[in-house]
Scaffold this active site. Structure first.
Site, mmCIF file in Angstrom:
data_model
loop_
_atom_site.group_PDB
_atom_site.id
_atom_site.type_symbol
_atom_site.label_atom_id
_atom_site.label_comp_id
_atom_site.label_asym_id
_atom_site.label_seq_id
_atom_site.Cartn_x
_atom_site.Cartn_y
_atom_site.Cartn_z
ATOM 1 N N LYS A 9 -7.515 -2.377 -19.806
ATOM 2 C CA LYS A 9 -7.796 -2.433 -21.255
ATOM 3 C C LYS A 9 -6.563 -2.927 -22.019
ATOM 4 O O LYS A 9 -6.156 -4.045 -21.853
ATOM 5 C CB LYS A 9 -8.267 -1.065 -21.754
ATOM 6 N N TYR A 29 -14.824 9.032 -20.117
ATOM 7 C CA TYR A 29 -15.372 7.748 -19.673
ATOM 8 C C TYR A 29 -16.480 8.001 -18.633
ATOM 9 O O TYR A 29 -16.309 8.838 -17.728
ATOM 10 C CB TYR A 29 -14.232 6.896 -19.093
ATOM 11 N N ARG A 49 0.811 -1.221 0.000
ATOM 12 C CA ARG A 49 0.000 0.000 0.000
ATOM 13 C C ARG A 49 0.846 1.274 0.000
ATOM 14 O O ARG A 49 0.315 2.369 -0.156
ATOM 15 C CB ARG A 49 -0.994 -0.019 1.177
ATOM 16 N N ASP A 59 -6.436 11.023 -19.708
ATOM 17 C CA ASP A 59 -6.694 9.589 -19.696
ATOM 18 C C ASP A 59 -6.304 9.091 -21.091
ATOM 19 O O ASP A 59 -6.985 9.361 -22.078
ATOM 20 C CB ASP A 59 -8.183 9.347 -19.409
HETATM 21 C C1 PLP Z 1 -11.181 5.424 -21.042
HETATM 22 C C2 PLP Z 1 -11.388 4.735 -19.723
HETATM 23 N N1 PLP Z 1 -10.814 5.250 -18.636
HETATM 24 C C3 PLP Z 1 -10.954 4.669 -17.422
HETATM 25 C C4 PLP Z 1 -11.707 3.539 -17.242
HETATM 26 C C5 PLP Z 1 -11.864 2.940 -15.869
HETATM 27 O O1 PLP Z 1 -11.006 1.855 -15.737
HETATM 28 P P1 PLP Z 1 -11.269 0.621 -14.720
HETATM 29 O O2 PLP Z 1 -12.493 -0.084 -15.204
HETATM 30 O O3 PLP Z 1 -9.998 -0.182 -14.844
HETATM 31 O O4 PLP Z 1 -11.462 1.187 -13.377
HETATM 32 C C6 PLP Z 1 -12.328 2.963 -18.370
HETATM 33 C C7 PLP Z 1 -13.146 1.741 -18.220
HETATM 34 O O5 PLP Z 1 -13.865 1.337 -19.107
HETATM 35 C C8 PLP Z 1 -12.157 3.568 -19.642
HETATM 36 O O6 PLP Z 1 -12.724 3.077 -20.756
#
Ligand code: PLP
Length: 375
Positions: A193, A97, A43, A168
């Protein structure tokens, strides 16, 4: 080193005991501390497997430090709360997202942090800045419409106005886009992903220079969303094939987008590699490839009917695996975003988001073709 070589040879942790070429998996949750300066603890985000994979990701994106989290959302929420304080203001792109959108809407105001949701144009982003703005949060290409933000322009605004810029970069991956080279300050990935890439691993990553990463690490230790050794190892192993996978996935996606564009039953295709895509010129300028995500709308068939007729491509939540998958964002990734906001953004109930895998292209096209026939 070129990026394909970095995928394999950067980062890692030497196995000095046996000379084995893989990073050993350190399973301990209790490490001795009497004879060392460093207090190892999962952690605290400083165990050997966490550092081995974080170093590889730093090399791939081109920065100094990284923190590996147990999910993309753990990375996103921790970064935002590490860099924002009560009384601050955040400029947040509206088309991000769904989970990130929900986090901003549900938590920032509650903590005394104001925010403005903006469109993707750099000028619109700059217009949303207030005297107390501390961060600009963007995503490009966006989920699920594949819109493109001009990263150089946003980074320039951030520098000029003394505001941190955060992206992101999940959809692009470090293979297709390196935001640090364009001047962005913090890069986040949902490693669930493409970085994991085999639909069997949840993780997230936040990367930045040493100073910003130290702030993120400090908050992360309080929130506790750290990644365990087995998952760190799986992530490290997956990253070795990242370049191969993403290149093939991106080529397949490009061909499928061209196929869909010409299909009489397709109303609209969103893929930044298509010349008529509104963000094509910017994407060409800032991306090495256009990625493996695309979205489209059918003319005479509902999203659900189409997905049920597919034989090879599975309707699933999530994306970025070696297998092609599909979903309708209105009831999945963006279900938490209100119907009104979805409508404004252009996320219709009939929109399909396709994550293209590494299968043979002809098999994928055949599957799509048979699902569209004799509606
Ligand atoms: C572009 C994007 N960012 C962040 C996330 C969130 O990721 P996690 O599901 O690993 O928490 C996703 C999930 O689909 C995503 O598509």
């Amino acid at each position: 080193m070129h990026i394909e070589t970095k995928c394999i040879h950067s980062g890692g942790y030497p196995d000095t005991q046996t000379g084995g070429i893989n990073t050993p998996i350190f399973t301990s949750s209790a490490y001795g501390y009497l004879d060392t300066d460093v207090r190892l603890y999962q952690r605290y985000f400083n165990t050997p497997n966490q550092e081995a994979v974080a170093k590889k990701l730093c090399e791939l994106e081109g920065t100094e430090d990284g923190v590996v989290f147990s999910s993309g959302m753990a990375a996103i929420s921790t970064v935002l709360l590490a860099l924002l304080n009560s009384g601050d203001h955040a400029v947040v792109q509206d088309e991000i997202y769904g989970g990130s959108h929900a986090f901003v809407e549900e938590h920032l105001s509650r903590l005394g942090i104001s925010f403005t949701l903006t469109g993707k144009e750099a000028q619109t982003i700059e217009e949303a800045i207030k005297p107390n703005t501390r961060i600009i949060y963007i995503e490009s290409p966006t989920n699920p419409l594949l819109n493109v933000v001009d990263l150089r322009a946003v980074a320039e605004i951030g520098r000029r106005r003394g505001i941190l810029t955060i992206i992101d970069n999940t959809f692009a991956t470090p293979i297709n886009q390196n935001p640090f080279k364009l001047g962005i300050d913090v890069v986040i990935h949902s490693g669930t992903k493409y970085l994991g890439g085999h639909s069997d691993l949840y993780c997230g990553i936040a990367l930045a220079n040493k100073e910003i990463a130290a702030l993120i690490r400090k908050t992360a230790a309080n929130f506790g969303g750290s990644l365990n050794a087995m998952s760190c190892y799986l992530l490290e192993r997956s990253l070795k094939t990242l370049a191969l996978r993403v290149e093939r996935q991106s080529q397949n996606a490009f061909e499928i987008s061209k196929f869909l564009e010409k299909h009489p039953n397709v109303a609209r295709v969103n893929y930044p590699g298509l010349e008529n895509h509104p963000g094509h010129a910017i994407a060409r300028n800032q991306m090495a490839g256009y990625g493996a995500m695309l979205s489209f709308e059918l003319k005479d068939m509902t999203a659900i009917t189409f997905m049920k007729r597919l034989k090879l491509i599975k309707a699933t939540l999530s994306l970025g695996g070696v297998e092609s998958t599909i979903c309708d964002p209105a009831t999945t990734s963006h279900q938490k975003v209100s119907a009104e906001v979805r409508k404004r953004l252009g996320i219709s109930d009939n929109l399909l988001r396709l994550s293209v895998g590494i299968e043979n292209l002809n098999d994928l096209v055949e599957d799509i073709q048979q699902a569209m026939k004799d509606k």
